[in-house]
Design a protein around this motif. Sequence first.
Motif, PDB file in Angstrom:
ATOM      1  N   GLY A 108       0.835  -1.191   0.000  1.00 50.20           N
ATOM      2  CA  GLY A 108       0.000   0.000   0.000  1.00 50.20           C
ATOM      3  C   GLY A 108       0.869   1.239   0.000  1.00 50.20           C
ATOM      4  N   VAL A 109       0.351   2.336   0.547  1.00 45.33           N
ATOM      5  CA  VAL A 109       1.073   3.602   0.633  1.00 45.33           C
ATOM      6  C   VAL A 109       1.323   3.905   2.103  1.00 45.33           C
ATOM      7  N   ARG A 169      -3.232  11.526   1.621  1.00 45.86           N
ATOM      8  CA  ARG A 169      -4.526  11.081   1.098  1.00 45.86           C
ATOM      9  C   ARG A 169      -4.526  11.107  -0.431  1.00 45.86           C
ATOM     10  N   ARG A 172      -2.669   8.075  -1.602  1.00 39.94           N
ATOM     11  CA  ARG A 172      -3.456   6.857  -1.374  1.00 39.94           C
ATOM     12  C   ARG A 172      -4.632   6.771  -2.342  1.00 39.94           C
ATOM     13  N   GLN A 175      -3.481   4.872  -5.304  1.00 34.07           N
ATOM     14  CA  GLN A 175      -2.908   3.552  -5.054  1.00 34.07           C
ATOM     15  C   GLN A 175      -3.330   2.511  -6.085  1.00 34.07           C
TER      16      GLN A 175
END
Length: 295
Positions: A108-109, A169, A172, A175
């Motif tokens: 993920g991030v 944010r 993400r 992503q």
Amino acid sequence: MAATLDSKLDSSSAPMLDKKLSALSDLIARCLPALRSDNFAKELIMGLRQLVPIDDASVLYYARGDLPTLVYHETPKSRSASNMERFLAGAFLLDPFYKAAAEDRRFGVFLLKELSPERFRDSEYYHSWYRNCGFSDECGFLVEVGKDAFVNVALGRLQQRRFSQVQLRTLRSLQTAVEELCRQHWAAESGSGEGIRKHLHLALDDFGSSLLTERETQVINLVLHGHSTKSVAQRLSISVETVKLHRKHAYAKLEVSSQAELFYLFLDSLMSARDYRGGDTLVSYLAKPERKSYQ
């Protein structure tokens, strides 16, 4: 009243939304033609830079069983080539982003602080890799691109600048797109499967074991990963004073007097090992007359 408020919110957020959509469109437009080419990683970074401020960037590909490959890198003046050479040769084993993907299977991030242990910024790894390079913060995409293969798209900030929650944010929100682009690009790649990284993990686990007790070896391993005395105590379910005692005895046996000396002793012994197949790398390293002194 509500309708008026909604219209005001829409009008104030519309320019920002349009800007982000335009940047996302640019990211995809850059990356799609570059898939499977040497320019892909550069285009990916350039596209991300349109959305968030990035001072430094690198793309690392970890094929199955192989050492990391530096696919793309922007080198700040403060970072020496030897730093990157040490990282690729073995220091990556201590990297929080690598550990998250390779050992914990987390993708993920992430911000550096989300993956690193308590008081990681006091560790020698942080000082040698981040502070010496002028890094203030790092955020990375960890993307699984195949069986036991993953990519780390590392984005850095310099000079006391951090990634904000808004910027996080934004990253993400990208992503899914970044993951799919990376999977498409590296889909045909494969590693040798010889388990070079597996051997290096064994070397890290066994470091110092020829001279230390099992508990001292465990303490030293956690110290190398950047854990504080308190964190080591919690992980091993022992007292802080016991940790300090084990560390003191281990330092004396290894003939080092600081975490910095311990860190470079590990790296030197690891990098001097050839065709490693098991055991403590210190055995052969300490036998060499030209070895470095840390006293």
